[in-house]
Write a protein that holds these residues in place. Sequence first.
Motif, PDB file in Angstrom:
ATOM      1  N   SER A 507      -3.351  -4.787  -1.118  1.00 50.20           N
ATOM      2  CA  SER A 507      -2.586  -3.575  -1.429  1.00 50.20           C
ATOM      3  C   SER A 507      -2.506  -2.656  -0.226  1.00 50.20           C
ATOM      4  O   SER A 507      -3.322  -2.711   0.707  1.00 50.20           O
ATOM      5  N   CYS A 511      -4.930   3.386  -1.581  1.00 47.84           N
ATOM      6  CA  CYS A 511      -5.245   3.129  -2.979  1.00 47.84           C
ATOM      7  C   CYS A 511      -6.631   3.667  -3.310  1.00 47.84           C
ATOM      8  O   CYS A 511      -7.536   3.709  -2.462  1.00 47.84           O
ATOM      9  N   LEU A 562      -2.625   3.744  -7.484  1.00 50.93           N
ATOM     10  CA  LEU A 562      -1.782   4.394  -6.479  1.00 50.93           C
ATOM     11  C   LEU A 562      -0.577   5.011  -7.173  1.00 50.93           C
ATOM     12  O   LEU A 562       0.135   4.321  -7.910  1.00 50.93           O
ATOM     13  N   ASN A 563      -0.385   6.290  -6.919  1.00 51.67           N
ATOM     14  CA  ASN A 563       0.783   7.010  -7.441  1.00 51.67           C
ATOM     15  C   ASN A 563       0.936   6.844  -8.941  1.00 51.67           C
ATOM     16  O   ASN A 563       2.029   6.610  -9.462  1.00 51.67           O
TER      17      ASN A 563
END
Length: 1016
Positions: A507, A511, A562-563
């Motif tokens: 990723s 993260c 993440l997000n």
Amino acid sequence: MLPPSVDPASGSLTIQWLAPSGSIDGFDLEARYGTEAYQKLNTNLLPAGTLTFALTLPASVAETTDCTFRTKARRGTESSPYSNEVSYHKPLLAAGQPTATYDWAQAGTVLSWSSPSTQANGFIVKRAECTNGGSVLGDWVTLTTVAGTSTTWLDASAHLGTFYLYRITNVKGAEASAESLPSAVVSTQVPSPTQLVAVFDAAHGGVNLTWGSSFTYGDGLLLERAAADASGNAASGWTALATPAAGAAAFLDTQVQEAQNYLYRISNVRGSVDSPPLTIGACVTVPPGTPSGLTAVLNLNTGVPSLTWASNSSRATAVRVERAEAAASGLPSAPWVSLPVPAGAITSFTDQGALEFTRYVYRVTNGFGATWGAASALSPSVVTPLAAPTQVVSTYDAASNTIKVAWVSNTTKADRVQVERVKADADGLPAGIWSSLTTYGPTTGYTDSNTSELTSYLYRVTNLAAGVPSAASAPSAPTRTPLAPPSYLYASAYSDGTIHLNWSTSSASGCAYLLARAEADAAGAPTSGWSSLAVPAGNPYGLVDASAAEGKTYLYRLALSLNGYTTPYRQLSQPVQVALLAPVQVQATPKAAGIDLAWVNRSTAATQVVVRRSDTQSTLDVASLPPGASTYSDANLPLGTYSYTVVAKAGTGESASSAVQATTLNPAGSLALSATSLSVLNADDAALMPTGAWAFAGGNPFGMLANPGDPWAAYYPDTTSQVSASLVQTDDSGHPHSVYLIRSTTVPTRGVVRHLWHDGTAWQTEDLWEGVIPVTYGVRSFCYTLDQAGRPQVLLNTSSYSYPTVGDIRHLHYTGSAWACDSLASAANASLTISAYSLSLDAADQPHLLFLIGSDAVELLPSSPGTWTSATLSTEALGASSQALAQGVWADADNGWLFYTTSPSGSYTKATLKVRQKVAGVWQTPQTLAPDAAVYAPDSRVRICTTPSRSRVLAAMATYSGLKVYHQALGAWHETLVATPAVSISWFRTGLDTSSRLHVLVPASGGTVTYADYHE
């Protein structure tokens, strides 16, 4: 007398007369032939009742002779007058049956016959017309009367087209013989032609007629034709087609119509007479016209072959379309296949049944009813396209963080597929150039593991066959990858009580790592809730969990965030148990009664402490102690070197300390041995010299080695030599000796037994014996030992079987002037099978031969040259165990030692060493030297050495707990453990020097080998 009667079949005569009145005794019958005198026909008087007499005229009586006969009656000596005379005229002989043949060259019938008559001076010829079967039609007509004796005649008056019979009559003047038999039927018909064949010739546009005829006297031929119906019957009258000249054999009828049936017939003609006509067996059908201009092209939209052609026939009612697989040359490479087509005289066709990726060639044929014309010329070949894949579907697989692509192949011809990928824009359309991911074997699925997270992809697939692609499939629907989860999670327990976690992720940076832990049972099921563990910044790929409780079992899981998007958790597949804290500072101290152990415990979760002991073969838990115990005494140990660990245990979990090694103390009475290091060449065998130095030998290749200080150079015999288990022995002067076999290179079962030694100046060899030495596979081939003069005595195995008998063994020895080879065949137990044998010499160099026969040791002693006395040295009842013979040592015939081992049945690694001593001629009770010792290197596990006087005897044995030496002192046997650097040794050797001091040689390291000489 009555006139004679004649039998027409045999020609014999029957003569009859009437009986007179009165009494008579019989008759005499007389005959006269021509002008000869009468002669009596009967030898004896014919009986009175006989009134007939059968007579065959003598061959001397010629045809046309007059024969006269008379008889008279007799009674006693009286005779009656002669009867009246009767006569018989022998007729003219008839002609034989004539043969008649019509001769076209002479234009008449040629007659020939045989005539047995010698008096005939002419003949009459008669003829009659008849049927073909020989029935006479009308009267017989006399054709001629010919004078002379000829037997042939030509009838030139025969009419053509008629059947005749003929017969012949012999004549002599006015006298005629009987008529001959009629001839066979003679035909004067003109012969018909043969083998009329009619075939339509498409190349020349007509019916080609051919025939055969052997008639060479005709004036010509008549060829006729008639139209025929569908059944092959004439549908109109016969009309003359042609009159070929005589000798013609073929005619081409071009005046024919397509799709019409014809019959043909032909006759030979001579003058105004025709032969019977010859008609063909079946009608000839003129086929429809041949199509032309055949083309085959692929439809641009469907890829299906489309055909067009010109018919060239006005009467065709059907068309046959054929297809064949073709080679690259365009020629058929497989059988033609007829395709289903519409009815009627079509001129185009679409081949919807064509297979994919196949080269085809086509041909078409017109038909009329059941008749088919010639096939058209071949079309140009076409190659159908490879089928394209369809239904391409792509799916994201969260468990593996990959995109799975699947499709329908639609082909059996593809040998590879090409998978392509392109990024998709927000509308799901390609946002770049398609790139190939892979080209590999035919399949219907692919896993794309090289994706970027948070990206949309399109996929398409193309089939390939021999490098030729199909059309590409339609693209799949777009598939978007999420945030990638960790690719793996791994946890391991360390001995310090911590859990080390490692993971991997692809990723993007930034993260968050969501790490959680839960207690679990042994099966891996959580037994508590999940609790979060903080992952410090800068540790993206691992963490040390120092907060785990000792002895507990945990599960871990990890996800990424993440997000606002969180990946699925990656969880351990198996739980991990926190290691118990192992004991430390373990000490092992040898004592007189064993080995004392002490340690320091660290674990607070252990439920017990286990003391674990190992030798080079096995490991054993010798004590299980409470968790607080910190000492243990391992008492009553056999001599040896041992390794110990102390283990903290709780349930199935355990943690062991570092290992420590300890060697037991040698007991009172043991030998005091010191070690001297020797740096010499790598060797496979060694023998002690009287000075205490060692002579070394190599086994591969076999040879005597030379180390610094040796008074000899290295020596390597013939490479074909075969050696015994003892590569080298030394004599009382310290000179090295060896005995080996040299096998024949041409006859492998023959060889020479050769003695090699160094005499202090140079290497010497001598051949002890030459003869048959079969190759052996079980018991060794030979063994030897040196006498006090340095000469070898040898036991040689001559058997070709795995296990020989006593009688297969030969004893080689020196007699004082020559080498002798004594057979053991005269021994009482010569036929018994042996599993081992050895040779020992006593102090007077008397040989003692030992054999292991079953469970008994058997000794053979020479009583005279070639004669042997045997004695069974029964050791003990072995039961379910096995015995191996080691060696015997004799001081003289009445005093000695027998060393042997016993092993549990089926075990090849454990053995008990025993000795049985012979004192004043009596064998004593066996004594156990090493009980249940674990044996290392069984093929060299026991070594025996003795002084020349046999005043001192020692045995050494390699075991899994160390190398041990046994010596006898004050009537008892004592054990000594040799403190070798390594417990496991590859081989060892023993010997006594001139001072009767023991030497034990042990390899200490590899390469340029260092040996350790342990000596008193």
